[in-house]
Design an enzyme around this catalytic site. Structure first.
Site, PDB file in Angstrom:
ATOM      1  N   GLU A 185       0.853  -1.195   0.000  1.00 27.27           N
ATOM      2  CA  GLU A 185       0.000   0.000   0.000  1.00 27.27           C
ATOM      3  C   GLU A 185       0.887   1.242   0.000  1.00 27.27           C
ATOM      4  O   GLU A 185       2.076   1.171   0.338  1.00 27.27           O
ATOM      5  CB  GLU A 185      -0.865   0.019   1.267  1.00 27.27           C
ATOM      6  CG  GLU A 185      -1.818  -1.144   1.377  1.00 27.27           C
ATOM      7  CD  GLU A 185      -2.763  -1.219   0.191  1.00 27.27           C
ATOM      8  OE1 GLU A 185      -3.537  -0.298  -0.032  1.00 27.27           O
ATOM      9  OE2 GLU A 185      -2.696  -2.222  -0.543  1.00 27.27           O
ATOM     10  N   LYS A 200      -9.953  -6.932   4.520  1.00 24.82           N
ATOM     11  CA  LYS A 200     -10.355  -7.950   3.543  1.00 24.82           C
ATOM     12  C   LYS A 200     -11.179  -9.064   4.204  1.00 24.82           C
ATOM     13  O   LYS A 200     -12.186  -9.502   3.641  1.00 24.82           O
ATOM     14  CB  LYS A 200      -9.113  -8.535   2.863  1.00 24.82           C
ATOM     15  CG  LYS A 200      -8.451  -7.530   1.901  1.00 24.82           C
ATOM     16  CD  LYS A 200      -7.080  -8.015   1.468  1.00 24.82           C
ATOM     17  CE  LYS A 200      -6.420  -7.081   0.478  1.00 24.82           C
ATOM     18  NZ  LYS A 200      -5.004  -7.390   0.263  1.00 24.82           N
TER      19      LYS A 200
HETATM   20  N1  HSE Z   1      -1.101  -4.237  -0.410  1.00 27.02           N
HETATM   21  C1  HSE Z   1      -2.001  -5.274  -0.786  1.00 27.02           C
HETATM   22  C2  HSE Z   1      -1.330  -6.611  -0.535  1.00 27.02           C
HETATM   23  C3  HSE Z   1      -2.376  -5.112  -2.224  1.00 27.02           C
HETATM   24  O1  HSE Z   1      -0.108  -6.638  -0.363  1.00 27.02           O
HETATM   25  O2  HSE Z   1      -2.013  -7.630  -0.482  1.00 27.02           O
HETATM   26  C4  HSE Z   1      -3.488  -6.002  -2.698  1.00 27.02           C
HETATM   27  O3  HSE Z   1      -4.685  -5.733  -2.017  1.00 27.02           O
END
Ligand code: HSE
Length: 413
Positions: A185, A200
């Site tokens: 991110e 998530k």
């Molecule tokens: N930063 C997130 C990850 C990107 O590493 O899973 C995908 O959602």
């Protein structure tokens, strides 16, 4: 002709543009429509690039462009992504997104609006990168009462843990590589502290269990406390360390958590390496199904965004309900009551006395030592409530033979 507006020309946004162009013919064959990117919104300029002529710095240009039917919001963060998504939906445009922070925070509001305006708000790319997990839950496992979801949901941390274990590399150095590869991110704290995986699993739980699971209620730990020494112990115990997100329906509420865990090498999630993600879903009829694929990165994530665009085009834009009652919240249980096994690593003043103090509190446990790591050992507790484990650890810290409790990590059976 279907017009698309892309909000954000970063890693995922540029990927969406590429997927739509490279696979133009295939997509036309599948949808019967030409899909064209009409405008791209970004604060930056991209002189000499393909999108230069369709680049705008002003969201109104996309909002008021009647040839744009679908907006791909791939900018990340809650604002201005929420306002832009809301305004687009109110204008009768469907919105697709990879933005898990927004879906976890404001998904219920946007889904309500989508229903009201008879358009779609789709978010396949928000969980598990390219893995078709929302679609599987929403359109395939429909005859099941989903009992449990468990998996590896963050590519960056899985990449870091894999490289630390396999190549003995440093956390900071591998994180930089994950950033370069477009996995992390903008602020990688969200990855390494577990917040991204937490959002998530909250989204997946909401879709799987049919009502909102609030990400703020989910106990979350990241991987910043995992050291090389912990990995050495895991290796000796024939385990690997993975950041596991899990959520289970129980009679009294949802038991959910995100935390690093020791898992046995023969566990299917142990073989999920680098930026791959994998998700187990346990249904009361299907039993266990597992989904695997690239969990992060430009094209895998963009492919999932485009799959939502294709879905909307095939449905001619008509609102498609998702099994997520946005007016109902499911209670999330306090982690204290959940039963756990924990790996505990201890530095001692006196080995025999420290072992006795441990056995007095935790019963009969097996001690592990590593050559070269002096004046310390580790053990795995029997299964007991999380509260009881931490109460005992606090008592252990006061024992004179015990110098320090270096780490406590969950053990996944
Ligand atoms: N930063 C997130 C990850 C990107 O590493 O899973 C995908 O959602």
């Amino acid at each position: 002709m279907v017009g698309v507006g892309i909000l954000g020309y970063g890693t995922v946004g540029s990927g969406v543009y590429e997927v739509l162009n490279v696979n133009k013919d295939i997509i036309k064959r599948k949808t019967g429509e030409e899909i064209e990117v009409k405008k791209v919104l970004d604060l930056r300029s991209f002189p000499g690039e393909d999108i230069e002529s369709i680049l705008t710095h002003n969201f109104e240009d996309i909002l008021n462009d009647e040839s744009i039917n679908i907006v791909a919001e791939v900018m990340g963060g809650v604002e201005p992504a929420f306002t832009y998504s809301r305004l687009a939906i109110e204008k009768g445009k469907s919105v697709v997104t990879s933005n898990k922070a927004l879906v976890a925070e404001k998904g219920t509001e946007l889904l309500k609006l989508a229903e009201k305006y008879n358009v779609n708000y789709f978010f396949e790319a928000s969980c598990g990168g390219t893995i078709p997990i929302i679609r599987s839950l929403n359109t395939s496992l429909t005859s099941d009462d989903v009992q449990k979801i468990e998996g590896i949901l963050n590519g960056t941390t899985n990449f870091i843990l894999t490289k630390m274990a396999e190549e003995g590399r440093d956390f900071g150095e591998v994180l930089k590589e994950a950033q370069k590869l477009g996995y992390a991110e903008a602020d990688p704290t969200a990855d390494v502290e577990g917040h991204d995986a937490c959002r998530k699993i909250a989204i997946l739980s909401s879709v799987a269990f049919g009502a909102t699971v609030d990400y703020k209620d989910i106990h979350t730990e990241g991987i910043t406390k995992i050291t090389r020494e912990d990995i050495q112990y895991a290796n000796k115990l024939n385990c690997v360390i993975k950041l596991i997100a899990e959520s289970e329906k129980t009679p009294s509420g949802i038991a959910a958590r995100v935390a690093p865990c020791l898992i046995k090498r023969d566990h299917p999630l142990a073989a999920v390496n680098n930026a791959y993600n994998a998700i187990f879903v346990k249904g009361n009829m299907s039993g266990e199904t597992m989904y695997y694929g690239s969990g992060a990165g430009k094209l895998p994530t963009a492919a999932a965004v485009v799959s939502d665009i294709i879905d909307i085009v095939k449905r001619k834009g008509v609102y498609e309900p998702i099994d997520w009652d946005v007016n109902k919240n499911l209670p999330v249980l306090s982690p204290e009551k959940s039963a756990v096994k924990a790996f505990i690593r201890i530095g001692f003043e006196n080995k025999t006395e420290a072992e006795k103090a441990v056995c007095d509190m935790f019963g009969d446990v097996k001690f592990t030592v590593i050559d070269g790591l002096n004046n310390e050992f580790a053990f795995i507790t029997n299964q007991e409530t999380e509260k009881s484990v931490y109460d005992k650890i606090n008592k252990l810290k006061t024992a004179s033979a015990v110098k320090e409790v270096f780490n406590v990590i969950h053990v996944e059976e």
